[in-house]
Design an enzyme around this catalytic site. Structure first.
Site, PDB file in Angstrom:
ATOM      1  CD  GLU A  59      -1.874  -3.855   2.776  1.00 17.43           C
ATOM      2  OE1 GLU A  59      -3.262  -3.102   2.550  1.00 17.43           O
ATOM      3  OE2 GLU A  59      -0.729  -2.987   1.778  1.00 17.43           O
ATOM      4  CE  LYS A 130      -5.370  -0.716   0.557  1.00 16.15           C
ATOM      5  NZ  LYS A 130      -4.235  -1.466   0.256  1.00 16.15           N
ATOM      6  CB  CYS A 162      -0.995   0.176   0.617  1.00 17.81           C
ATOM      7  SG  CYS A 162       0.078  -1.101  -1.350  1.00 17.81           S
TER       8      CYS A 162
END
Length: 228
Positions: A59, A130, A162
């Site tokens: 990321e 995300k 993440c």
């Protein structure tokens, strides 16, 4: 013949995880130069490890996360940044996973934080946005669904970004869609190192699947990232 520490066979996939040094980009020109560095890294990895089938970048590895200029650095999935990655994947006959932060929103809202997988034919076959941006620091519009796609040699690959992997339900849904390998790209910083080294191990155990994690390394204008 495959050599080095990344090798593969007809029924084994060679995977490289790159804990990339965080770029500090002040302009779109800086971003494009960084994309060319990433492409050059793919060239070198394939030369050094001919068994490489899939290479993963973390990321924020493409545009970084500039605290003030992030809106100026957004792009689209048919933009020049992705074109550079496509060329590198075709040239080296590898699949690649890349980060786009941010991807312009079609309705003019804040951009998405997006992960893509590009095939060895230069086609995008996985798009994941995300779902849980790290608020209030991350300005991204939230995605709303998990995603899987067929990777090299028929391996089913799912993606998470993440913080999303901290949610057991996100990974479980990805695996229930068929993912055999879950790829987590992240930009985790200190002091979360030990916590975030444990999370993917737990998710892999919970779901009886493989996990591959690529994290940022180095320091940008705000944070220090621990790699690994």
């Amino acid at each position: 013949m495959p050599q080095g520490s990344i090798s593969s066979s007809r029924d084994a996939v060679g995977v490289a995880v790159v804990n990339y040094r965080v770029p500090v980009c002040e302009s779109r020109q800086d971003v494009l130069l960084n994309c060319k560095r990433i492409a050059s890294m793919i060239d070198g990895a394939k030369k050094g490890y001919p068994g490489l089938d899939l290479i993963i970048f973390p990321e924020y590895s493409t545009q970084g996360f500039h605290p003030e200029k992030w809106q100026d650095l957004t792009t689209t999935l048919d933009g020049p940044e992705v074109a550079i990655f496509k060329d590198a994947c075709v040239r080296n006959k590898v699949y690649g996973i890349f980060s786009i932060t941010g991807e312009k929103h079609p309705e003019g809202k804040n951009p998405y934080n997006t992960m893509i997988m590009i095939t060895d034919q230069g086609e995008i076959n996985l798009e994941y946005r995300k779902i849980f941006p790290w608020t209030p620091k991350e300005p991204w519009t939230a995605g709303h669904e998990t995603a899987v796609a067929i990777g090299p040699k028929g391996l089913v690959i799912g993606g998470v970004i993440c913080y999303d992997a901290n949610m057991p339900e996100i990974v479980r849904d990805t695996v229930m869609k068929g993912a055999e390998l879950v790829v987590r790209i992240q930009g985790y910083m200190y002091p979360s190192k030990e916590q975030q080294r444990m999370v993917p191990q737990v998710r892999a155990w919970e779901n009886n699947c493989y996990f591959a994690v690529a994290n940022m390394a180095g320091r940008d204008l705000v944070y220090s990232y621990f790699g690994e």
